[in-house]
Design a protein around this motif. Structure first.
Motif, mmCIF file in Angstrom:
data_model
loop_
_atom_site.group_PDB
_atom_site.id
_atom_site.type_symbol
_atom_site.label_atom_id
_atom_site.label_comp_id
_atom_site.label_asym_id
_atom_site.label_seq_id
_atom_site.Cartn_x
_atom_site.Cartn_y
_atom_site.Cartn_z
ATOM 1 N N ALA A 172 54.871 63.261 115.506
ATOM 2 C CA ALA A 172 53.680 62.450 116.045
ATOM 3 C C ALA A 172 53.137 61.243 115.269
ATOM 4 O O ALA A 172 52.824 60.187 115.554
ATOM 5 C CB ALA A 172 52.760 63.181 116.525
ATOM 6 N N THR A 173 53.001 61.597 113.808
ATOM 7 C CA THR A 173 52.653 60.712 112.884
ATOM 8 C C THR A 173 53.375 59.676 112.609
ATOM 9 O O THR A 173 53.378 58.606 112.571
ATOM 10 C CB THR A 173 52.482 61.569 111.617
ATOM 11 N N ILE A 174 54.938 59.932 112.772
ATOM 12 C CA ILE A 174 55.872 58.856 112.480
ATOM 13 C C ILE A 174 55.949 57.854 113.954
ATOM 14 O O ILE A 174 55.839 56.818 113.590
ATOM 15 C CB ILE A 174 57.356 59.644 112.527
ATOM 16 N N ALA A 206 55.516 64.450 121.135
ATOM 17 C CA ALA A 206 54.817 63.678 120.483
ATOM 18 C C ALA A 206 54.694 62.200 121.165
ATOM 19 O O ALA A 206 53.613 61.519 121.025
ATOM 20 C CB ALA A 206 55.552 63.625 119.250
ATOM 21 N N ALA A 207 55.685 61.742 121.999
ATOM 22 C CA ALA A 207 55.663 60.489 122.565
ATOM 23 C C ALA A 207 54.515 60.507 123.482
ATOM 24 O O ALA A 207 53.772 59.546 123.683
ATOM 25 C CB ALA A 207 56.896 60.100 123.488
ATOM 26 N N PHE A 208 54.344 61.625 124.207
ATOM 27 C CA PHE A 208 53.287 61.315 125.242
ATOM 28 C C PHE A 208 51.812 61.393 124.968
ATOM 29 O O PHE A 208 50.964 60.633 125.146
ATOM 30 C CB PHE A 208 53.197 62.915 126.122
ATOM 31 N N ILE A 209 51.712 62.230 123.695
ATOM 32 C CA ILE A 209 50.240 62.252 122.987
ATOM 33 C C ILE A 209 50.094 60.532 122.530
ATOM 34 O O ILE A 209 48.890 60.194 122.619
ATOM 35 C CB ILE A 209 50.254 63.415 121.972
ATOM 36 N N VAL A 210 50.982 60.348 121.585
ATOM 37 C CA VAL A 210 50.717 59.005 120.705
ATOM 38 C C VAL A 210 50.965 57.823 121.720
ATOM 39 O O VAL A 210 49.895 56.924 121.809
ATOM 40 C CB VAL A 210 51.808 59.005 119.559
ATOM 41 N N LEU A 211 51.978 57.595 122.402
ATOM 42 C CA LEU A 211 52.241 56.150 123.196
ATOM 43 C C LEU A 211 51.398 56.504 124.346
ATOM 44 O O LEU A 211 50.674 55.364 124.921
ATOM 45 C CB LEU A 211 53.503 56.351 123.473
ATOM 46 N N GLY A 212 51.425 57.560 125.136
ATOM 47 C CA GLY A 212 50.367 57.562 126.210
ATOM 48 C C GLY A 212 48.980 57.435 125.937
ATOM 49 O O GLY A 212 48.100 56.749 126.544
ATOM 50 N N LEU A 246 53.017 55.425 113.305
ATOM 51 C CA LEU A 246 53.180 54.448 112.262
ATOM 52 C C LEU A 246 54.323 53.530 112.810
ATOM 53 O O LEU A 246 54.114 52.308 112.348
ATOM 54 C CB LEU A 246 53.578 55.192 111.027
ATOM 55 N N PHE A 247 55.301 54.140 113.402
ATOM 56 C CA PHE A 247 56.558 53.239 113.743
ATOM 57 C C PHE A 247 55.793 52.056 114.867
ATOM 58 O O PHE A 247 55.918 50.857 114.712
ATOM 59 C CB PHE A 247 57.487 54.000 114.593
ATOM 60 N N ALA A 248 55.164 52.716 115.863
ATOM 61 C CA ALA A 248 54.481 51.723 116.774
ATOM 62 C C ALA A 248 53.783 50.669 116.064
ATOM 63 O O ALA A 248 53.627 49.618 116.658
ATOM 64 C CB ALA A 248 53.617 52.576 117.836
ATOM 65 N N ALA A 249 52.708 50.902 115.323
ATOM 66 C CA ALA A 249 51.956 50.216 114.574
ATOM 67 C C ALA A 249 52.551 49.072 113.739
ATOM 68 O O ALA A 249 52.446 47.731 113.925
ATOM 69 C CB ALA A 249 50.889 50.835 113.717
ATOM 70 N N LEU A 290 46.238 58.258 116.939
ATOM 71 C CA LEU A 290 46.756 59.018 117.851
ATOM 72 C C LEU A 290 47.889 59.827 117.078
ATOM 73 O O LEU A 290 47.898 61.085 117.499
ATOM 74 C CB LEU A 290 47.154 58.193 118.963
ATOM 75 N N GLY A 291 48.663 59.046 116.163
ATOM 76 C CA GLY A 291 49.475 60.106 115.467
ATOM 77 C C GLY A 291 48.908 61.080 114.919
ATOM 78 O O GLY A 291 49.506 62.253 114.756
#
Length: 256
Positions: free
Chosen positions: A188-190, A35-41, A193-196, A156-157
């Motif tokens: 991934a959704t979390i 999930a980190a790779f998909i969203v943050l990357g 939303l966390f990052a944003a 992306l999430g």
């Protein structure tokens, strides 16, 4: 060091993780490398595509100011400009040429030098306001990088969630693989939303807020230099600069 910025960075995430623990969950449930790779990357790739390298470098430069904000001392500024006004009145405008080298701000250096050279007041204002405008644009662009990251990451999430659900649907016949797919989908959704909402958008907002005082400080410099050039008395100039702080609670507090 801004202790409130440090507290704010961890406060929201801390409460959310505490709430999860109170419900019987644990941090390990949120650690999904896929999930980190998909969203943050993915979001990082979108940011690199959106902004030129210079703007990305500015974002990192101004990120430091969130935790170690630039200091503005309005009292010291008014005293400094008052001293230049007194010297100009006693010794003439040309005396400011030597003072320019020791000025505490680059905008002050530019203004004093231009005034000492006998530059037309309109041109002096334009030169100083151009430099100020460039810095304002830099701050805006730096904040925009973080705000854009916050705008892209929830999307992306959702992409990560959909990809996880695709894996779930493809493995309905194998129950052992359903858990991993569902975990990636929700985590991934979390992450998005966390990052944003807990990191990136607040960082952009904080940068713009911090520089409100800096730009007030800079505008006071512009007004002070032009007042010196106009031959106004040091007492009047100091009163004029004090008036900038009357409707600015933060500035007034720092000045007091």
């Amino acid at each position: 060091m801004d202790i409130f910025a440090i507290i704010g960075t961890f406060l929201g995430i801390g409460f959310i993780l505490t709430g999860q623990a109170m419900e019987g969950g644990n941090i390990g449930q949120l650690l999904q490398i896929t999930a980190a790779f998909i969203v943050l990357g993915g979001t990082t790739g979108a940011i690199v595509l959106s902004f030129p390298p210079k703007t990305l470098a500015l974002a990192f430069k101004y990120l430091k100011d969130v935790y170690m904000p630039p200091k503005v001392d309005f009292n010291a500024l008014i005293t400094e400009i008052g001293g230049y006004a007194t010297k100009a009145r006693k010794e003439g405008i040309i005396a400011l040429e030597k003072e320019a080298a020791n000025a505490t701000d680059s905008l002050m250096v530019l203004g004093l030098g231009a005034v000492a050279d006998g530059t037309d007041p309109t041109l002096v204002r334009e030169m100083m306001e151009n430099q100020l405008s460039q810095q304002e644009q830099e701050v805006h662009n730096a904040a925009k990088v973080f705000e854009s990251f916050g705008g892209y990451s929830p999307t992306l999430g959702i992409i990560g969630a959909v990809m996880g659900l695709i894996q779930v649907m493809q493995n309905l016949s194998d129950p052992s693989k359903l858990g991993a797919g569902i975990a990636v989908a929700f985590v991934a959704t979390i992450y998005g939303l966390f990052a944003a909402n807990l990191v990136m958008i607040p960082l952009g907002t904080r940068i713009k807020f911090i520089y409100q005082d800096v730009f007030l400080y800079k505008n006071m410099i512009v007004e002070g230099i032009l007042s010196i050039q106009a031959g106004e008395s040091p007492v009047l100039i100091e009163r004029k600069l004090q008036s900038f702080l009357l409707n600015n609670d933060q500035g007034a507090a720092k000045n007091g």
